[in-house]
Design an enzyme around this catalytic site. Structure first.
Site, PDB file in Angstrom:
ATOM      1  N   HIS A   1       0.818  -1.218   0.000  1.00  0.00           N
ATOM      2  CA  HIS A   1       0.000   0.000   0.000  1.00  0.00           C
ATOM      3  C   HIS A   1       0.853   1.270   0.000  1.00  0.00           C
ATOM      4  O   HIS A   1       1.911   1.345   0.621  1.00  0.00           O
ATOM      5  CB  HIS A   1      -0.934   0.015   1.217  1.00  0.00           C
TER       6      HIS A   1
ATOM      7  N   HIS B   1      11.883  -1.946 -12.838  1.00  0.00           N
ATOM      8  CA  HIS B   1      11.656  -3.395 -12.891  1.00  0.00           C
ATOM      9  C   HIS B   1      11.716  -3.935 -11.469  1.00  0.00           C
ATOM     10  O   HIS B   1      12.771  -3.883 -10.833  1.00  0.00           O
ATOM     11  CB  HIS B   1      12.715  -4.069 -13.755  1.00  0.00           C
TER      12      HIS B   1
END
Length: 215
Positions: free
Chosen positions: A140, A149
């Site tokens: 979150h 990446h």
């Protein structure tokens, strides 16, 4: 979604094509600069020819592209390819494998790729062209920059910030609230517990700059 052509025909491209097919998307095939690959098949899909030849015979209004360039050699090649083709008027598909768990309250950037088993939690933001690879977790309020990446099984805890063009190695863990600057490379298995300005590599447990050496 419109039919998709995958740019590139390497390993990452195969994973992207497979994810699209799993989501019910019509994948037309791959492009590749290597003539030896032309007319061959990968994932039961044809390698159609070079980028220039294939795209010259395709309509920007009828076809989307998917970025099949992986992140092993860094993000610059991947980013340059996507940005160049976008400037030419092509649009890139956002790839979400059906087994990915993505909060409806997350923000997913254009052309991002969320692969099998990945998790993106509420209020997280994933940048343009970023990869959240197999079984990686973005918790979150995390902010993942453009063309980052996040490699397989990496874990970004809550409210982590990752600057553009960075690479979080396989199995790495970034502690909650950590801020990493642009072009940070976090080594595989590293555990990051301090902020880092970017432009270098973090390795070890706890992670420290590779320029400092490992005790």
């Amino acid at each position: 979604m419109k039919p998709v052509i995958v740019i590139g025909a390497g390993g990452h491209a195969a994973v992207i094509a497979d994810a699209l097919q799993a989501a019910g998307v019509n994948v037309l095939g791959f492009t590749d600069a290597d003539p030896a690959k032309h007319q061959s098949k990968q994932c039961d899909l044809p390698v159609l020819g070079s980028d220039a030849t294939v795209l010259a015979g395709s309509d920007r209004n009828d076809v989307l592209l998917a970025n099949g360039v992986g992140g092993v050699k860094g993000t610059d090649v991947r980013r340059a390819l996507q940005q160049r083709l976008q400037e030419e008027g092509w649009r890139f598909a956002t790839v979400i494998h059906p087994t990915a768990i993505v909060s409806r309250h997350a923000r997913i950037g254009n052309g991002a790729q969320l692969l099998a088993g990945s998790i993106v939690q509420a209020l997280a933001a994933i940048g343009e062209g970023a990869i959240v690879n197999t079984a990686a977790v973005v918790e979150h309020d995390a902010d993942v920059g453009d063309y980052v990446h996040v490699a397989p099984r990496a874990l970004l805890c809550g409210a982590v910030t990752v600057g553009n063009y960075s690479h979080i190695g396989a199995g790495a863990v970034v502690r909650q609230g950590i801020r990493l600057g642009e072009r940070t490379l976090v080594g595989a298995g590293a555990v990051v517990v301090k902020d880092f300005d970017g432009g270098g590599e973090l390795v070890g447990m706890p992670a420290r700059s590779s320029a400092e050496g490992i005790a």
